[in-house]
Write a protein that holds these residues in place. Structure first.
Motif: not given
Ligand SMILES: Cc1cc2nc3c(=O)[nH]c(=O)nc-3n(C[C@H](O)[C@H](O)[C@H](O)COP(=O)(O)OP(=O)(O)OC[C@H]3O[C@@H](n4cnc5c(N)ncnc54)[C@H](O)[C@@H]3O)c2cc1C
Length: 380
Positions: A39-43
């Protein structure tokens, strides 16, 4: 807006600063990079940001937003820039909300804005088609097909494209490549859409972007955002908001790189003295300090123009983007050099600031693009 923040804005700045330092420090970007996070980010962190009201800063209260406005978002982006936080703030909160607010029908606004504010939907603007920013160079086509449109073409540097639930695709319904007339914006659902291919690209700054190809992607007429052939009326102000937002992020980034370098100049000793005592380095630091002050004024003025819906938004967006693109190159270069050899190593954050600065400088137009646009807007 004055140079002094209101009480509410000061509180927002403190909340944002604390949030990014604690939850999304630079170490977080390293972790996402090193584990090759898909994802490249933290949900989960994004949800926390939405709970704090960060996702709905531009969404009206009637749609569940916090409506802090562009200055509020600028404050948040600046703090995000200090830790190079990877979040959908630009793609969704700034570009997505602005596009839907400006071009959305009543149904589209009702469908999308509350979901943005709740952190439940991610949007991405698919505009670029070449290696450099050029929003009129659109060859992607949209042709009427009964009640539907068929979209074909390819897009690059789509920020957050691979995690987006909805893409805002800029396509040509008439006119020739390089015309600003004849563009139309379409909302394209990314799940289960035939003919749509999204591939994540790994860029120098380890942040999120994607390439998108569309092969006869069929969308209903209700997917048009704004008017058919009149997409430029929405796209240009959306891009200007993006240019100002990237400038605000760069402001935080260069301030942090400078602050960290000052600490280093006071700590590192050579010839029995802290290196910060050497006049040659003091002069260079003073020059950066002055540049940071100018940048801060330019960014604040652009954010205020956006908030007050002034008609000088386009020229101030270009002024801010040109200035910050150049200053961020100069300042991150200087900061890296002042760190000496260690600046080149991955252990130090300064190299990461430099990489993000380079990509951000190219995003939505580099200094050359914006100097030219600024001059054009002024009648030169
Ligand atoms: C938003 C965005 C993000 C990007 N992120 C990345 C990334 O992370 N990693 C990556 O690898 N690429 C990235 N790119 C792509 C990258 O910027 C371009 O692909 C690359 O700059 C193209 O290099 P070039 O050498 O072909 O041309 P240019 O960069 O256009 O030119 C190279 C040099 O030649 C000079 N020059 C150009 N034309 C002339 C001329 N006619 N006469 C004399 N000198 C000339 C230029 O001034 C420059 O010094 C990004 C692009 C965008 C728009």
């Amino acid at each position: 807006m004055g140079l002094v923040l209101t009480e509410e804005q000061t509180l927002l700045k403190e909340t944002a600063s604390q949030f990014f330092q604690e939850k999304l420090p630079v170490a977080n970007l390293r972790k996402l990079r090193d584990e090759k996070n898909a994802d490249g980010f933290e949900r989960s962190t994004w949800k926390e940001m939405a709970d704090l009201g960060f996702a709905g800063v531009l969404v009206p209260e009637s749609y569940g937003g916090t409506e802090f406005g562009p200055v509020g978002l600028g404050i948040i982006l600046e703090q995000a820039g200090r830790t190079i936080a990877s979040t959908p703030l630009l793609s969704t909160v700034l570009l997505g909300t602005t596009a839907v607010q400006l071009g959305g029908s009543q149904t589209q606004r009702q469908d999308i804005l509350p979901a943005i504010a709740a952190g439940e939907t991610i949007m991405a603007l698919a505009v670029e088609e070449g290696p450099h920013h050029n929003p009129t160079q659109i060859a992607t086509t949209a042709t009427a097909d009964g009640d539907n449109f068929k979209l074909s073409g390819s897009k690059t540097f789509v920020i957050d494209g691979h995690i987006a639930d909805t893409l805002i695709v800029v396509a040509r319904t008439s006119g020739e490549v390089n015309d600003s007339n004849g563009l139309t914006l379409f909302l394209v659902n990314t799940s289960g859409t035939d003919g749509l291919e999204i591939t994540r690209t790994i860029m120098a700054d380890s942040r999120n972007a994607a390439n998108v190809t569309l092969k006869d992607v069929s969308v209903p007429a209700s997917a048009v955002l704004g008017g058919v052939d009149g997409g430029w009326d929405v796209l240009e102000p959306v891009l200007d908001a993006g240019r100002i937002g990237v400038s605000a992020e760069l402001m935080g980034l260069i301030q942090e790189a400078f602050d960290q370098t000052l600490v280093y100049l006071k700590e590192r000793t050579q010839f029995g003295e802290p290196i910060g005592s050497f006049q040659a380095l003091q002069h260079r630091a003073a020059e950066m300090f002055a540049e940071l002050e100018v940048c801060r004024s330019v960014v604040l003025d652009a954010l205020s123009a956006l908030e007050e819906r002034r008609n000088d938004v386009p020229s101030l967006a270009s002024l801010a983007k040109a200035r910050l693109s150049e200053a961020s190159k100069h300042i991150t270069n200087e900061c890296l050099q002042m760190h000496g050899g260690v600046g080149m190593t991955d252990e130090y954050d300064v190299g990461l600031f430099m990489k993000r600065a380079r990509v951000a400088a190219a995003t939505f137009g580099n200094a050359g693009f914006h100097r030219d646009r600024y001059a054009g807007l002024d009648g030169f």
